[in-house]
Design an enzyme around this catalytic site. Structure first.
Site, PDB file in Angstrom:
ATOM      1  CG  ASN A 137      -0.366  -0.172   2.505  1.00 28.01           C
ATOM      2  OD1 ASN A 137       0.782  -0.601   2.638  1.00 28.01           O
ATOM      3  ND2 ASN A 137      -1.104   0.186   3.544  1.00 28.01           N
ATOM      4  N   GLY A 211       2.274  -5.351   7.626  1.00 32.99           N
ATOM      5  CA  GLY A 211       1.397  -6.252   6.893  1.00 32.99           C
ATOM      6  C   GLY A 211       0.195  -6.642   7.721  1.00 32.99           C
ATOM      7  CB  SER A 212      -2.361  -9.210   7.158  1.00 28.86           C
ATOM      8  OG  SER A 212      -1.635 -10.427   7.083  1.00 28.86           O
ATOM      9  CD  GLU A 233       1.797  -0.415  11.059  1.00 26.91           C
ATOM     10  OE1 GLU A 233       0.640  -0.626  11.516  1.00 26.91           O
ATOM     11  OE2 GLU A 233       2.020  -0.171   9.867  1.00 26.91           O
ATOM     12  CG  LEU A 234       1.110  -6.822  12.727  1.00 27.16           C
ATOM     13  CD1 LEU A 234       0.847  -7.982  13.673  1.00 27.16           C
ATOM     14  CD2 LEU A 234       1.840  -7.293  11.475  1.00 27.16           C
ATOM     15  CB  CYS A 268      -2.608  -0.143   8.467  1.00 19.95           C
ATOM     16  SG  CYS A 268      -1.192   0.955   8.613  1.00 19.95           S
ATOM     17  CD  GLU A 362      -6.809  -3.607   8.132  1.00 19.95           C
ATOM     18  OE1 GLU A 362      -6.173  -2.541   8.018  1.00 19.95           O
ATOM     19  OE2 GLU A 362      -6.264  -4.709   8.356  1.00 19.95           O
ATOM     20  CD  GLU A 440       8.311   1.340  10.346  1.00 15.55           C
ATOM     21  OE1 GLU A 440       8.982   0.322  10.086  1.00 15.55           O
ATOM     22  OE2 GLU A 440       7.303   1.669   9.679  1.00 15.55           O
TER      23      GLU A 440
END
Length: 462
Positions: A137, A211-212, A233-234, A268, A362, A440
């Site tokens: 993304n 990601g997921s 980081e999901l 996200c 989501e 992050e």
């Protein structure tokens, strides 16, 4: 040799090919990275900073071409991909500065009886080879966060770009490889099996993934075998709470700009659930539908486009399936809900049952589901009921109410009177619960990609 063919998701046009990396090549890449790691660890901080600044300058010189390539392969409108490339330039320059600020500490041993004459200091050292797993993304921006941070801290990095849109990222990666020591920066191309192999290989010291949640769990499970560090980081399911005293036009604009017309809804930290207090519910929905009607869906390379194609037809199909599930659960469709190949018209749903299982998941596309609440405490409870905890937003003119709600929301960040789709590179970004727990950002990641070593000088003050 196997290749990955990259297509424009809106037209199907072939944009290029990249060679796929098989398991033996991945293992060889990680083995070579050990040589690159030794070279990076021996590179002085000022040289690492210069390396990252040179890369930023090269990206800047090609920023329009990179933005157009990214828009073509990713589907985001060109004005947004320009912003993404500009963010990557800032991130590389930001980490260049951080490379020279990896400070240690002097710890007073006279706090411990009998150790008064000794001196203790800490120094920061690189972790080793970092595997950076980059999502589709925001591939250029998130690649910059991961690769630049790893290099700034003196690590080597092995990067896996998203297989559906690797072209712009790999072009920048080539710039980095030109500037870095041999094998300090390498790229492997593949699917989940490649990510999983990187997580398992003992030559990798840390894995950073955006990601997921499902992917994050699998990477963490596989990385546990070698006790490597994992930075995740999901997913997110950000709630926006609109109180009765809110400016409903501004709140609607936050949903439009932060969800329907930002990244084609594939973010996200986009607004994914909207809770509106009953007295202003109808006015808010009217404003949201009116603003949504003004959005232009079409070719992502046109300056006038607000919403381009999703990353693939299958992705658009999954989003439409989620919309249909919400309707089956009792929601009412008031805008959009129409798909053409990879394009999905911005969609607004109202009367969404707060207990719908689909509402808790989501939805990765331009969809705004709206539910009603009566009391702010109820809104906080509903927002916190999600398994995710990335961002949330609160619209109210009462700052005390805003801060009170923000304090009780179980998320990584709260935006007051604005959209949750906010990410500044100098802020810690991440969330709680199934979002992964990591943060992050240029001031945080570079430290996370180092380890502390304690050095004690006995009788230094004799």
């Amino acid at each position: 040799m196997a290749v990955v063919t990259v297509r424009n998701p809106g037209t199907g046009e072939v944009l290029g090919e990249v060679p796929a990396t098989d398991a033996a090549q991945v293992a060889a890449t990680v083995e070579r990275a050990q040589q690159g790691q030794r070279a990076m660890a021996a590179t002085p901080a000022h040289e690492r900073a210069d390396l990252l600044r040179r890369v930023a300058d090269r990206i800047e010189a090609e920023r329009e071409d990179l933005a157009r390539l990214l828009a073509a392969e990713n589907g985001k409108p060109i004005q947004q991909t320009r912003g993404e490339v500009e963010a990557a330039i800032r991130i590389f320059r930001g980490y260049a500065g951080e490379a020279t600020r990896l400070f240690g500490r002097q710890i007073p041993l006279d706090a411990v009886p009998g150790l008064e004459q000794h001196l203790a200091v800490t120094v920061r050292e690189p972790l080793g080879v970092v595997a950076a797993l980059v999502p589709f993304n925001y591939p250029v921006e998130l690649y910059a966060h991961k690769a630049a941070a790893a290099l700034a801290a003196g690590n080597a990095v092995v990067v896996q770009p998203p297989s559906r849109c690797p072209l712009a990222m790999t072009r920048i990666a080539a710039m980095v490889q030109d500037a870095a020591p041999a094998y300090a920066h390498q790229v492997v191309v593949g699917g989940p099996q490649t990510s999983q192999q990187l997580a398992e290989l003992p030559g990798i010291a840390a894995v950073t993934l955006t990601g997921s949640t499902a992917a994050g769990r699998e990477i963490a499970r596989r990385a546990a075998g070698t006790l490597k560090k994992v930075f995740l980081e999901l997913g997110g399911n950000d709630a926006l709470i609109v109180c009765a005293d809110a400016d409903v036009e501004e709140a609607a604009r936050a949903v439009v700009l932060g969800r329907l017309a930002r990244g084609n809804g594939q973010i996200c930290c986009a607004v994914k659930r909207v809770y509106v207090q009953s007295p202003v519910h109808d006015a808010f929905v009217d404003a949201l539908v009116a603003q949504t009607a003004k959005l232009t869906v079409g070719d992502q390379l046109l300056e006038s486009t607000d919403v381009g194609p999703l990353i693939a037809e299958e992705a658009a199909g999954r989003v439409l399936d989620a919309v249909r599930t919400l309707v089956a659960d009792g929601a009412r469709l008031v805008a959009g809900g129409i798909r053409s190949r990879a394009f999905l018209d911005p969609t607004v749903l109202v009367d969404v049952p707060a207990d719908s299982p689909a509402f808790a998941e989501e939805i990765f596309g331009p969809v705004a589901p709206v539910a009603r609440f009566d009391d702010p405490d109820e809104a906080v409870r509903l927002a916190n009921a999600s398994p995710y905890g990335l961002h949330a937003a609160v619209f109210t003119r009462d700052i005390s109410r805003a801060l009170s709600i923000a304090r009780r929301l179980d998320v990584g960040g709260v935006v007051i009177n604005g959209s949750t789709a906010l990410r500044a590179e100098n802020l810690p970004f991440g969330g709680t619960k199934d979002t992964g727990g990591y943060r992050e950002g240029i001031h945080d990641t570079v430290l996370d990609f180092t380890r502390q070593k304690t050095v004690v000088v006995m009788d230094a003050f004799r």
